[in-house]
Design a protein around this motif. Structure first.
Motif, mmCIF file in Angstrom:
data_model
loop_
_atom_site.group_PDB
_atom_site.id
_atom_site.type_symbol
_atom_site.label_atom_id
_atom_site.label_comp_id
_atom_site.label_asym_id
_atom_site.label_seq_id
_atom_site.Cartn_x
_atom_site.Cartn_y
_atom_site.Cartn_z
ATOM 1 N N THR A 2 0.825 -1.204 0.000
ATOM 2 C CA THR A 2 0.000 0.000 0.000
ATOM 3 C C THR A 2 0.861 1.257 0.000
ATOM 4 O O THR A 2 2.049 1.202 0.340
ATOM 5 C CB THR A 2 -0.912 0.028 1.236
ATOM 6 O OG1 THR A 2 -0.089 0.174 2.399
ATOM 7 C CG2 THR A 2 -1.775 -1.220 1.328
ATOM 8 N N LEU A 3 0.261 2.369 -0.352
ATOM 9 C CA LEU A 3 0.979 3.640 -0.338
ATOM 10 C C LEU A 3 1.470 3.963 1.065
ATOM 11 O O LEU A 3 2.618 4.397 1.249
ATOM 12 C CB LEU A 3 0.082 4.765 -0.870
ATOM 13 C CG LEU A 3 0.691 6.166 -0.830
ATOM 14 C CD1 LEU A 3 1.977 6.234 -1.647
ATOM 15 C CD2 LEU A 3 -0.311 7.201 -1.294
ATOM 16 N N ASP A 4 0.628 3.743 2.067
ATOM 17 C CA ASP A 4 1.017 4.009 3.453
ATOM 18 C C ASP A 4 2.241 3.177 3.844
ATOM 19 O O ASP A 4 3.178 3.688 4.474
ATOM 20 C CB ASP A 4 -0.147 3.721 4.399
ATOM 21 C CG ASP A 4 0.172 4.117 5.826
ATOM 22 O OD1 ASP A 4 0.490 5.303 6.061
ATOM 23 O OD2 ASP A 4 0.123 3.234 6.711
#
Length: 98
Positions: A2-4
């Motif tokens: 994920t981006l996070d």
């Protein structure tokens, strides 16, 4: 991934490469030092050394004005209100004169 998760991984690499050891509330952590300067404190008028740092949110969940931070053996206090992006806090520290 994920981006996070990618952002956290990139942050962790940066802290591992450029971080400096510090202590907050008796806990060891790593900070990024962004700049150093001086602040003029009024009443009485004195010049105080200051420093801008970044710290991981999970290492310092709720920083408050006046909290003690020790960096490379020098004592500082959090000055002003922290600002953050969910991953790090940006803090200004004043050298502890006490």
């Amino acid at each position: 991934m994920t981006l996070d998760a990618e952002l956290r991984r990139a942050r962790d690499v940066l802290f591992a490469m450029d971080g400096r050891p510090a202590t907050y509330g008796g806990t060891e952590l790593t900070v990024l030092v962004g700049g150093r300067g001086q602040t003029l404190e009024q009443d009485p008028a004195i010049v105080v050394g200051d420093m801008d740092i970044q710290v991981k949110v999970e290492d310092m969940p709720n920083p408050r004005r006046g909290d003690a931070v020790v960096i490379e053996g020098r004592a500082y206090r959090v000055a002003g209100s922290p600002s953050g992006d969910g991953l790090t806090w940006a803090l200004t520290l004043n050298k502890d004169l006490g």
